[in-house]
Write a protein that holds these residues in place. Sequence first.
Motif: not given
Length: 456
Positions: A77-79, A106-107, A119-122, A432-433
């Motif tokens: 999600a981050e990358k 991660g967002t 974040a832009s991934a879904c 995510g943390r």
Amino acid sequence: MRQELLSDYERDAANAALPIYTVKENEIDSCDAPEELISLAQFNGFNGEAGGVYADGKAVLLGVGDGSDPFISAAAAEKLPKGTYVFATSAGADEANLIALGWLLGTYRFDRYKQQKPASACLVAPENADIGGVRRAAGAITMVRDLVNTPASDMGPSAMEHTARNLAANEGAQIEVITGEELLAQNFPMVHAVGRASVDAPRLIDLRWGDENAPRLTLVGKGVTFDSGGLNIKGGAGMSLMKKDMGGSAHVLALAGMIMAAKLNVRLRVLVPAVENAIAGNAFRPSDVLQSRKGLTVEIGNTDAEGRLILADALAYGAEEQPDLMISMATLTGAARVAVGPELAPFYCDDDALVSALEEAAVKNADPVWRMPLWRNYEAMLSSSIADVNHISGGGFAGSITAALFLKKFAVDADRWMHFDIYAWRPKAAPGRPTGGEAQAIRALFDVLSKRYPAA
């Protein structure tokens, strides 16, 4: 929260989602991904290291290392760039929930003071995931992180009250707040004593929700919005993270939000004594003897052990209704950090069945806790020659245990009581943390409470 997680009814619109294949470190040859993708990844040095991501526009490889991180999906999600993705392999319900939650974690961005790249991934959620439950958990974690990360200049006692009022309004709860000198009139002398030196008046926040005939559940959270140490002033290093000393209140408010959103069958009460432990001419002093709501007199051994004082009045108040269960959460002692470090949430409870349920839920939800002993022999360390009790032991032994034993004196009228001595902070980042405020034990607690008090 933005739609980073697509639910079942949206799957038809996500047929073009790119598949994500997980790869253990140095085991890429056994991956089920397309051979062309594997060859390209190997050529570019990808070997499945934890958090590594490789994509070719048609599919994605996510490195999971040794597979021990339940939230490794956060790295994707981050990358990953903007687009829609789906995990290629099936998962059981518990694993699916952790994959989906990891993605939402991660967002997370704390962007109140500094613009952050969103974040832009879904993700198309795994088929067995409880979408509503995952979103509730992610929302609660976000609430804790945002509150703890906010500096005391914007998160004093009055701002904490504002947060609680917003929560009450959103969930249809009732709220009352006792502020300043009224604390003395209504018999909360220790809350008043700890917070009276601040220009932002001390207060007791009292939120209620649910059917009055349902089992009573009371949550009590330490709300020291900044801890200077009082007249026993902290050094600079010790004071640097004290904006997080209201972490207990952040946790109980977030947990309350989950409970109310899920409409559990409880008569919920949330008590937050909100104070700033400041220094002024009217600050309370070492060796003072304070009256308490419970009627016990308390000798002050050190003004930097203020959290247990405000909790004591709130616990005594909550216990007067003899709730079925009372839970307190606090960033209470450095001794707990020495004992178990920053990632485990140490807790105290005499109810073995409740402990077993919590420990099982902690494993299931990857929300680690550790039981600590309420060792009665150590009560003697809290003796005072001039008062009923001293609020600290005065020595270097068993600091977290003696703090819990002190609190137990005020919680004794509740049918059962559970206390958490949490850290509420992550010193080292992981997928995510991020470094900063962190939620501990509330997902495991919600799991236990949802089984104990299921929604009608």
